[in-house]
Motif scaffolding. Structure first.
Motif, PDB file in Angstrom:
ATOM      1  N   ARG A  52      56.625  29.136  44.201  1.00 16.11           N
ATOM      2  CA  ARG A  52      55.364  28.833  44.892  1.00 16.11           C
ATOM      3  C   ARG A  52      54.139  28.823  43.988  1.00 16.11           C
ATOM      4  O   ARG A  52      53.408  27.811  43.949  1.00 16.11           O
ATOM      5  CB  ARG A  52      55.188  29.790  46.072  1.00 16.11           C
ATOM      6  N   PRO A  53      53.836  29.900  43.233  1.00 15.36           N
ATOM      7  CA  PRO A  53      52.657  29.819  42.355  1.00 15.36           C
ATOM      8  C   PRO A  53      52.804  28.744  41.286  1.00 15.36           C
ATOM      9  O   PRO A  53      51.829  28.082  40.924  1.00 15.36           O
ATOM     10  CB  PRO A  53      52.564  31.218  41.738  1.00 15.36           C
ATOM     11  N   ALA A  54      54.035  28.546  40.786  1.00 14.53           N
ATOM     12  CA  ALA A  54      54.263  27.505  39.775  1.00 14.53           C
ATOM     13  C   ALA A  54      53.978  26.125  40.356  1.00 14.53           C
ATOM     14  O   ALA A  54      53.366  25.268  39.697  1.00 14.53           O
ATOM     15  CB  ALA A  54      55.705  27.588  39.276  1.00 14.53           C
ATOM     16  N   MET A  55      54.409  25.893  41.593  1.00 15.85           N
ATOM     17  CA  MET A  55      54.176  24.596  42.234  1.00 15.85           C
ATOM     18  C   MET A  55      52.695  24.350  42.464  1.00 15.85           C
ATOM     19  O   MET A  55      52.190  23.243  42.267  1.00 15.85           O
ATOM     20  CB  MET A  55      54.947  24.538  43.559  1.00 15.85           C
ATOM     21  N   PHE A  56      51.947  25.405  42.870  1.00 16.96           N
ATOM     22  CA  PHE A  56      50.510  25.247  43.086  1.00 16.96           C
ATOM     23  C   PHE A  56      49.782  24.904  41.795  1.00 16.96           C
ATOM     24  O   PHE A  56      48.868  24.077  41.779  1.00 16.96           O
ATOM     25  CB  PHE A  56      49.912  26.520  43.691  1.00 16.96           C
ATOM     26  N   VAL A  57      50.175  25.540  40.693  1.00 13.67           N
ATOM     27  CA  VAL A  57      49.550  25.252  39.402  1.00 13.67           C
ATOM     28  C   VAL A  57      49.898  23.833  38.965  1.00 13.67           C
ATOM     29  O   VAL A  57      49.050  23.093  38.454  1.00 13.67           O
ATOM     30  CB  VAL A  57      49.981  26.279  38.331  1.00 13.67           C
ATOM     31  N   ALA A  58      51.155  23.422  39.175  1.00 14.32           N
ATOM     32  CA  ALA A  58      51.559  22.045  38.862  1.00 14.32           C
ATOM     33  C   ALA A  58      50.745  21.054  39.688  1.00 14.32           C
ATOM     34  O   ALA A  58      50.268  20.042  39.174  1.00 14.32           O
ATOM     35  CB  ALA A  58      53.051  21.866  39.133  1.00 14.32           C
ATOM     36  N   LEU A  59      50.583  21.348  40.948  1.00 17.40           N
ATOM     37  CA  LEU A  59      49.810  20.483  41.842  1.00 17.40           C
ATOM     38  C   LEU A  59      48.370  20.352  41.364  1.00 17.40           C
ATOM     39  O   LEU A  59      47.794  19.260  41.346  1.00 17.40           O
ATOM     40  CB  LEU A  59      49.843  21.063  43.260  1.00 17.40           C
ATOM     41  N   SER A  60      47.788  21.468  40.942  1.00 21.86           N
ATOM     42  CA  SER A  60      46.422  21.446  40.436  1.00 21.86           C
ATOM     43  C   SER A  60      46.329  20.612  39.161  1.00 21.86           C
ATOM     44  O   SER A  60      45.388  19.851  38.961  1.00 21.86           O
ATOM     45  CB  SER A  60      45.952  22.880  40.163  1.00 21.86           C
ATOM     46  N   ALA A  61      47.334  20.738  38.283  1.00 25.84           N
ATOM     47  CA  ALA A  61      47.325  20.016  37.008  1.00 25.84           C
ATOM     48  C   ALA A  61      47.457  18.509  37.207  1.00 25.84           C
ATOM     49  O   ALA A  61      46.840  17.723  36.493  1.00 25.84           O
ATOM     50  CB  ALA A  61      48.459  20.532  36.122  1.00 25.84           C
ATOM     51  N   TYR A  62      48.265  18.106  38.190  1.00 28.08           N
ATOM     52  CA  TYR A  62      48.532  16.688  38.395  1.00 28.08           C
ATOM     53  C   TYR A  62      47.521  16.007  39.320  1.00 28.08           C
ATOM     54  O   TYR A  62      47.634  14.812  39.565  1.00 28.08           O
ATOM     55  CB  TYR A  62      49.948  16.489  38.956  1.00 28.08           C
ATOM     56  N   SER A  63      46.557  16.765  39.862  1.00 25.84           N
ATOM     57  CA  SER A  63      45.574  16.211  40.790  1.00 25.84           C
ATOM     58  C   SER A  63      44.203  16.101  40.134  1.00 25.84           C
ATOM     59  O   SER A  63      43.796  16.999  39.398  1.00 25.84           O
ATOM     60  CB  SER A  63      45.446  17.103  42.041  1.00 25.84           C
ATOM     61  N   LYS A  64      43.502  15.026  40.434  1.00 32.12           N
ATOM     62  CA  LYS A  64      42.098  14.951  40.053  1.00 32.12           C
ATOM     63  C   LYS A  64      41.327  15.972  40.892  1.00 32.12           C
ATOM     64  O   LYS A  64      41.686  16.240  42.036  1.00 32.12           O
ATOM     65  CB  LYS A  64      41.546  13.557  40.309  1.00 32.12           C
ATOM     66  N   PRO A  65      40.255  16.558  40.340  1.00 32.66           N
ATOM     67  CA  PRO A  65      39.513  17.593  41.077  1.00 32.66           C
ATOM     68  C   PRO A  65      39.100  17.175  42.485  1.00 32.66           C
ATOM     69  O   PRO A  65      39.203  17.960  43.428  1.00 32.66           O
ATOM     70  CB  PRO A  65      38.289  17.844  40.184  1.00 32.66           C
ATOM     71  N   GLU A  66      38.665  15.920  42.636  1.00 30.02           N
ATOM     72  CA  GLU A  66      38.177  15.469  43.942  1.00 30.02           C
ATOM     73  C   GLU A  66      39.309  15.217  44.944  1.00 30.02           C
ATOM     74  O   GLU A  66      39.061  15.035  46.144  1.00 30.02           O
ATOM     75  CB  GLU A  66      37.336  14.192  43.799  1.00 30.02           C
ATOM     76  N   ASN A  67      40.563  15.199  44.471  1.00 29.80           N
ATOM     77  CA  ASN A  67      41.693  14.895  45.361  1.00 29.80           C
ATOM     78  C   ASN A  67      42.541  16.115  45.710  1.00 29.80           C
ATOM     79  O   ASN A  67      43.593  15.977  46.340  1.00 29.80           O
ATOM     80  CB  ASN A  67      42.607  13.848  44.699  1.00 29.80           C
ATOM     81  N   LYS A  68      42.110  17.307  45.307  1.00 35.46           N
ATOM     82  CA  LYS A  68      43.002  18.462  45.422  1.00 35.46           C
ATOM     83  C   LYS A  68      43.317  18.857  46.857  1.00 35.46           C
ATOM     84  O   LYS A  68      44.451  19.220  47.163  1.00 35.46           O
ATOM     85  CB  LYS A  68      42.428  19.645  44.634  1.00 35.46           C
ATOM     86  N   THR A  69      42.340  18.767  47.752  1.00 37.10           N
ATOM     87  CA  THR A  69      42.627  19.130  49.142  1.00 37.10           C
ATOM     88  C   THR A  69      43.632  18.164  49.743  1.00 37.10           C
ATOM     89  O   THR A  69      44.576  18.565  50.433  1.00 37.10           O
ATOM     90  CB  THR A  69      41.343  19.143  49.992  1.00 37.10           C
ATOM     91  N   ARG A  70      43.465  16.868  49.464  1.00 36.14           N
ATOM     92  CA  ARG A  70      44.412  15.873  49.987  1.00 36.14           C
ATOM     93  C   ARG A  70      45.771  15.972  49.294  1.00 36.14           C
ATOM     94  O   ARG A  70      46.804  15.706  49.905  1.00 36.14           O
ATOM     95  CB  ARG A  70      43.838  14.459  49.857  1.00 36.14           C
ATOM     96  N   ALA A 120      43.625  25.059  58.818  1.00 36.20           N
ATOM     97  CA  ALA A 120      43.477  26.281  58.023  1.00 36.20           C
ATOM     98  C   ALA A 120      44.167  26.205  56.666  1.00 36.20           C
ATOM     99  O   ALA A 120      43.560  26.523  55.633  1.00 36.20           O
ATOM    100  CB  ALA A 120      43.992  27.488  58.809  1.00 36.20           C
ATOM    101  N   PHE A 121      45.425  25.795  56.632  1.00 40.72           N
ATOM    102  CA  PHE A 121      46.194  25.897  55.388  1.00 40.72           C
ATOM    103  C   PHE A 121      45.715  24.980  54.255  1.00 40.72           C
ATOM    104  O   PHE A 121      45.582  25.434  53.119  1.00 40.72           O
ATOM    105  CB  PHE A 121      47.683  25.688  55.655  1.00 40.72           C
ATOM    106  N   PRO A 122      45.438  23.696  54.502  1.00 38.20           N
ATOM    107  CA  PRO A 122      44.976  22.862  53.382  1.00 38.20           C
ATOM    108  C   PRO A 122      43.671  23.358  52.769  1.00 38.20           C
ATOM    109  O   PRO A 122      43.511  23.369  51.541  1.00 38.20           O
ATOM    110  CB  PRO A 122      44.790  21.476  54.021  1.00 38.20           C
ATOM    111  N   PHE A 123      42.730  23.787  53.610  1.00 37.76           N
ATOM    112  CA  PHE A 123      41.444  24.254  53.077  1.00 37.76           C
ATOM    113  C   PHE A 123      41.567  25.647  52.467  1.00 37.76           C
ATOM    114  O   PHE A 123      40.819  25.988  51.541  1.00 37.76           O
ATOM    115  CB  PHE A 123      40.377  24.197  54.178  1.00 37.76           C
ATOM    116  N   ALA A 124      42.524  26.444  52.956  1.00 36.26           N
ATOM    117  CA  ALA A 124      42.792  27.732  52.312  1.00 36.26           C
ATOM    118  C   ALA A 124      43.375  27.505  50.913  1.00 36.26           C
ATOM    119  O   ALA A 124      42.977  28.162  49.944  1.00 36.26           O
ATOM    120  CB  ALA A 124      43.750  28.563  53.164  1.00 36.26           C
ATOM    121  N   ASN A 125      44.307  26.572  50.798  1.00 39.78           N
ATOM    122  CA  ASN A 125      44.869  26.215  49.495  1.00 39.78           C
ATOM    123  C   ASN A 125      43.781  25.708  48.552  1.00 39.78           C
ATOM    124  O   ASN A 125      43.725  26.098  47.379  1.00 39.78           O
ATOM    125  CB  ASN A 125      45.924  25.114  49.658  1.00 39.78           C
ATOM    126  N   ALA A 126      42.935  24.832  49.076  1.00 35.41           N
ATOM    127  CA  ALA A 126      41.877  24.249  48.251  1.00 35.41           C
ATOM    128  C   ALA A 126      40.874  25.314  47.799  1.00 35.41           C
ATOM    129  O   ALA A 126      40.401  25.292  46.653  1.00 35.41           O
ATOM    130  CB  ALA A 126      41.161  23.146  49.032  1.00 35.41           C
TER     131      ALA A 126
END
Length: 403
Positions: free
Chosen positions: A123-141, A323-329
């Motif tokens: 889970r934490p590894a996937m979140f970090v990967a997601l952050s790395a592969y996303s542009k800052p403005e697209n992270k919530t989506r 709740a969850f997408p904005f909590a993640n963001a």
């Protein structure tokens, strides 16, 4: 209809190829999670455990999740997210298959604990990967797309799981879950090799800020724990409520739980894109999501009509979608100040603690005070979650940490 479909597709514009691959891997992995919502039924009906026994086993589930999330975060910061994701998916696949052969409370508790240590390193590894592969403005989506994949798999999973139980018994569920984890690993190795894929937002902090000293983040984690505590009742005590109070079959329970994922598949991405363009702060939107989820428990006591179950599920799903997408963001945003693995590990751990206390407490409450009083208590806990989020919102406004 054509315009509506075009508008729906446009909500996915701008997301990177790597995020799409990560979503597909998640979809394959989560398609086999039909074991989880049926676990309480499996333990009580197939193995003959008491509700208290089930609560104990589910506590081991949560403890393993806490240690796995913490370990995954530490190792992600040290050796990188890719190696952790591959190890976690591959090994947990074999462990899921082996779980069906454990039959006593002690071996099951130990087995589920070990499984969750390995599985939740992902889970934490996937979140970090997601952050790395996303542009800052697209992270919530991007987070929303991952959730879409999770819930698309989860939508089909319980429905298919009900059919598998009827035809093959519970053992078939463990095989499916294990095989899908292994299949997801093979796809991950093929399409997300870090040497060949493009990192879009590589964040390096020279003097990282400790997540343990980040006061807004700590308040947020307590609120997330309470939200997770009540949310998880839908996947532990709620299936028992459906069976005992409303006399639903496994197939009907599976279809009702599957409706959660179906609603999310249809509505979440357009809803998140719309909410991103409003003036509301992330914390305010999380608060509203918590409100809808709390109300979904309260209305169950208003009627014995089984149709109320669908309405309650829809309210909970709507609350979850917000709740969850904005909590993640929010967590990813705060993580930019320090070691991302540490921040996202704590984010995962908050939910893992909800597993530790939520399942056991829910079972004990149902056994001690009945379903109606349990749903009132969940509503009150939802109110406490909202209070913490309100305090967080005011704290952020005063400190001007977030616009």
């Amino acid at each position: 209809m054509k315009k509506l479909l075009k508008n729906y597709i446009s909500t996915f514009d701008g997301l990177s190829k790597e995020v799409w691959w990560l979503s597909l891997i998640t979809l394959i992995n989560r398609a086999g999670t039909m074991v989880i919502p049926f676990l309480s039924l499996y333990l009580t009906e197939d193995l003959g455990f008491t509700l208290s026994n089930v609560g104990t086993i589910m506590t081991a589930f949560g403890l393993g999740s806490v240690i796995g999330s913490w370990l995954g975060g530490k190792l992600t910061d040290k050796i990188g997210y890719y190696k952790i994701m591959v190890f976690s998916l591959f090994i947990s696949g074999f462990m899921f298959i082996g779980l069906q052969y454990l039959k006593t409370i002690y071996t099951l508790s130990l087995g589920i604990f070990a499984l969750m240590v390995v599985a939740d390193m992902f889970r934490p590894a996937m979140f970090v990967a997601l952050s790395a592969y996303s542009k800052p403005e697209n992270k919530t989506r991007s987070v929303t797309l991952i959730r879409l994949a999770i819930n698309l798999g989860f939508s089909a999973g319980p429905a298919v799981g009900g059919l598998i139980i009827v035809s093959l018994g519970y053992g078939g569920l463990f095989w499916v879950d294990g095989i899908t984890c292994i299949a997801a690993t093979l796809l991950l190795i093929k399409v997300l090799n870090p040497k060949k894929t493009r990192v879009q937002d590589e964040i390096k902090v020279d003097n990282p800020y400790s997540a343990y000293k980040d006061k807004p983040f700590i308040i947020f984690l307590f609120a997330l724990f309470l939200f997770g505590f009540i949310f998880l009742q839908y996947f532990s005590t709620m299936p028992l409520y459906y069976r005992e109070r409303h006399l639903l079959s496994e197939l009907e329970i599976g279809l009702l739980l599957g409706a959660n994922g179906f609603f999310i598949f249809l509505l979440e991405m357009p809803l998140i894109k719309y909410l991103e363009n409003t003036r509301f702060a992330k914390t305010s939107l999380i608060l509203f999501g918590a409100f809808l989820t709390a109300i979904s428990f309260l209305i169950l006591n208003f009627s014995n009509w089984s149709g109320i179950l669908i309405f309650a599920m829809f309210l909970m799903t709507l609350g979850e979608m917000i709740a969850f997408p904005f909590a993640n963001a929010f967590a990813l945003q705060q993580a930019k100040k320090g070691n991302q693995g540490e921040y996202m590990a704590l984010y995962s751990i908050a939910f893992s603690f909800a597993h530790i206390f939520g399942h056991k407490s829910g079972m004990e409450l149902v056994e001690g005070v009945g379903y109606d009083n349990t749903w009132y208590i969940m509503t009150v806990l939802g109110g406490l979650c909202m209070l913490l989020l309100y305090i967080l919102n005011q704290f952020i406004k005063r400190k001007k940490l977030v616009r």
